[in-house]
Design a protein around this motif. Structure first.
Motif: not given
Length: 303
Positions: A169, A173, A292-293
């Motif tokens: 993750r 991100e 997600p960025r």
């Protein structure tokens, strides 16, 4: 026919149509949480469907065919991951190229090959199969369907509770910050793509040797794109993603059932209904959800 019987038929069809989507969505969810927008999930499903039928015909074992499909999905994922992360080719271009290549290869080989029909065994759960309405749809299924009972909690635990998932993750991100803490971002992303390939391969193989028993040209018919829509519909949350797969499966089942129920609609409109639902879902939910960025953004480690 009674309303209960009609509902049972539609639910049974919905479960069968939603299961391949759910398998592939388990993989696409992990890939996108790692920052990989993997549009080659269609190629993974289609290649796996073809490979599973080919191996099942050669060996006489649908189970071996299913395993071969899983491996083919993983192989396509490794090709995609290495071209994107090692050769640094645009991931969208790689995905489109793989989708086109697999469609062309499978269309060519199916035209020059003849495969027999093979299906994995059906499992009937005693007592529960006799439940009204839900008994047949949920408790009389091909055995790979019940793998979801293991794979869904396993995927949730891997992403949400394990150290591997935490690093995954972080790569999706903020890959720069993750790299500073010692996480090998592209290595984690390739692992996520591999998981996606295994799950998408299982979805495609289950469609071929689990539900249909044979292969036809372009038999996945855009299901890989619906899987991507389901992940967006689910706002990158596992539960909502699987709910999206169930809705798409039921919409497809309803499309098939309406003519038998005496409802007459334009056949082309009915065929487009699940894809129209996917488009509406994306429009309705994409504005209210946060992806997600670093989704789809390549990461190059600074020297």
């Amino acid at each position: 026919m009674s309303l209960a019987f009609d509902t049972e038929i539609i639910l049974s069809s919905g479960v069968r149509l939603a299961t391949p989507l759910a398998f592939a969505a388990l993989g696409e969810y992990v890939a996108e949480r790692a920052g990989c927008l993997n549009i080659s999930v269609e190629a993974m499903m289609l290649g796996a469907a073809f490979g599973s039928v080919a191996v099942a015909s050669a060996t006489g074992s649908a189970t071996l065919g299913l395993l071969a499909g899983v491996l083919i999905g993983a192989l396509i994922a490794l090709v995609h991951a290495n071209l994107s992360h090692r050769a640094e080719i645009n991931t969208f271009v790689v995905g489109l190229a793989l989708n086109t290549l697999v469609l062309g290869l499978t269309s060519y080989f199916i035209a020059s090959s003849g495969f027999g029909s093979h299906q994995v065994a059906q499992v009937r759960i005693p007592v529960l199969e006799d439940l009204p309405v839900l008994g047949s749809p949920l408790f009389v299924e091909r055995w790979p369907v019940y793998l979801l009972l293991v794979l869904v909690p396993l995927t949730w635990w891997l992403v949400s509770r394990s150290r591997w998932g935490l690093e995954l993750r972080a790569a999706g991100e903020n890959p720069a910050a993750a790299d500073v803490t010692g996480i090998h971002v592209n290595h984690r992303r390739r692992q996520a793509m591999l998981w996606c390939g295994l799950m998408a391969g299982l979805g495609g193989a289950h469609l071929a040797v689990g539900e249909v028993g044979s292969f036809s040209q372009n038999m996945t018919a855009g299901r890989g794109y619906i899987v991507i829509a389901a992940v967006i519909f689910g706002a990158w949350r596992l539960g909502r993603t699987l709910l999206g797969c169930a809705l798409f499966g039921l919409a497809d089942a309803l499309r098939l059932a309406l003519p038998a129920l005496g409802v007459t609609l334009n056949s082309q409109l009915l065929a487009a209904a699940p894809y129209l639902l996917a488009l509406v879902a994306m429009l309705a939910f994409v504005a209210s959800s946060r992806e997600p960025r670093s989704l789809g953004q390549p990461f190059e480690r600074s020297s």
